[in-house]
Design an enzyme around this catalytic site. Structure first.
Site, PDB file in Angstrom:
ATOM      1  N   PRO A 281       0.827  -1.222   0.000  1.00 35.31           N
ATOM      2  CA  PRO A 281       0.000   0.000   0.000  1.00 35.31           C
ATOM      3  C   PRO A 281       0.855   1.263   0.000  1.00 35.31           C
ATOM      4  CG  PRO A 281      -0.033  -1.053   2.160  1.00 35.31           C
ATOM      5  CD  PRO A 281       0.720  -1.967   1.256  1.00 35.31           C
ATOM      6  N   GLU A 282       0.510   2.195  -0.856  1.00 33.44           N
ATOM      7  CA  GLU A 282       1.187   3.492  -0.892  1.00 33.44           C
ATOM      8  C   GLU A 282       0.210   4.543  -0.374  1.00 33.44           C
ATOM      9  OE1 GLU A 282       3.276   4.233  -4.559  1.00 33.44           O
ATOM     10  OE2 GLU A 282       3.617   2.111  -4.897  1.00 33.44           O
TER      11      GLU A 282
END
Ligand SMILES: [Zn+2]
Length: 277
Positions: free
Chosen positions: A2-3
């Site tokens: 996840p960014e």
């Protein structure tokens, strides 16, 4: 992994679902995930507290209680689930928060790389906080040309490495860095000392543009990460290069190539992204 946009999507969803809930009890099944405190301290500090707000900085989720903040990093595979009390514990649920209303918040992490730290809210950006060495988010108005030039100084690192470095700009990871570099018409191996002011301005503007668009679409859902809260990101349909090897460039129809830059799989259009070297 996840960014920033995926973490922001998790933040917004959780904020709608668990705000103002009071913690009755906590079970920790993997002590090493809790870094700043012993498991007993972690429980003692958080139990009987009311969740006042959920914030985010870069890729960190910030669970704010009175005076203290639980800083959570999902790393590769971390996810949160909200479940009723009587749902059986799953294998990869490592921390379970029991709320007084009979619901639970469960931290699920197949790789166990995620971390949780308790920090005094007023010291969030001070020494010893996991946020202390992070750079500005691209949205920050102080993240301007002067700031970026100051960060670059005499570095000759490839632009891809610069943008992955969270102490320069925080929140961009492999997916969005590839997109920002493509939109800025740069080759990812370009040494940062060769970037013009105009290139740097483009990078800043495109970073904001890409992140905002991704947030508005609920992030990117690709095989490496799916959110757990019923939100399926749709930014994968907007990607220009990332994960598009052998597909046509949306601008010039050249085949997208996959190369390695600073050890990371990197997608480029060899026609739109010409090397300056
Ligand atoms: Zn192209």
């Amino acid at each position: 992994m996840p960014e920033l946009p995926e973490v922001e999507t998790v933040r917004r969803t959780l904020n709608n679902l668990i705000l103002n809930k009071e913690i009755r009890d906590i079970d920790v099944y993997y002590d090493r995930m809790i870094r700043t405190n012993t498991t007993k301290e972690f429980k003692d500090i958080l139990e009987n507290r009311v969740l006042k707000d959920i914030g985010r900085y870069g890729k960190y989720l910030l669970f704010h209680f009175d005076e203290i903040t639980l800083v959570s990093h999902l790393r590769m595979e971390g996810k949160y689930f909200i479940k009723d009390l009587d749902m059986p514990k799953e294998k990869h649920e490592h921390v379970i928060f029991y709320f007084k209303d009979g619901t639970t918040l469960r931290y699920h992490d197949t790789r166990k790389f995620g971390t949780m730290d308790i920090v005094k809210t007023k010291d969030l950006f001070k020494e010893n906080s996991p946020l202390s060495n992070l750079g500005l988010e691209p949205f920050d108005e102080k993240a301007n040309l002067t700031y970026l030039k100051h960060k670059i100084k005499n570095r000759k690192t490839p632009v891809k490495g610069l943008l992955l470095d969270q102490s320069v700009l925080t929140g961009l990871g492999n997916i969005y860095v590839d997109e920002v570099i493509f939109l800025s018409n740069l080759h990812p191996e370009t040494p940062v000392n060769l970037l013009t002011d105009n290139d740097l301005e483009n990078i800043l503007e495109n970073s904001m543009k890409v992140l905002n668009k991704a947030i508005s679409l609920g992030g990117t859902t690709i095989r490496s990460y799916t959110s757990s809260l019923g939100v399926t990101g749709r930014f994968q349909n907007e990607l220009y290069v990332h994960m598009r090897k052998d597909e046509e460039c949306k601008i010039c129809h050249t085949k997208i190539e996959k190369i390695k830059v600073v050890g990371r799989g990197t997608y480029i259009c060899p026609n739109c992204q010409i090397s300056k070297m």
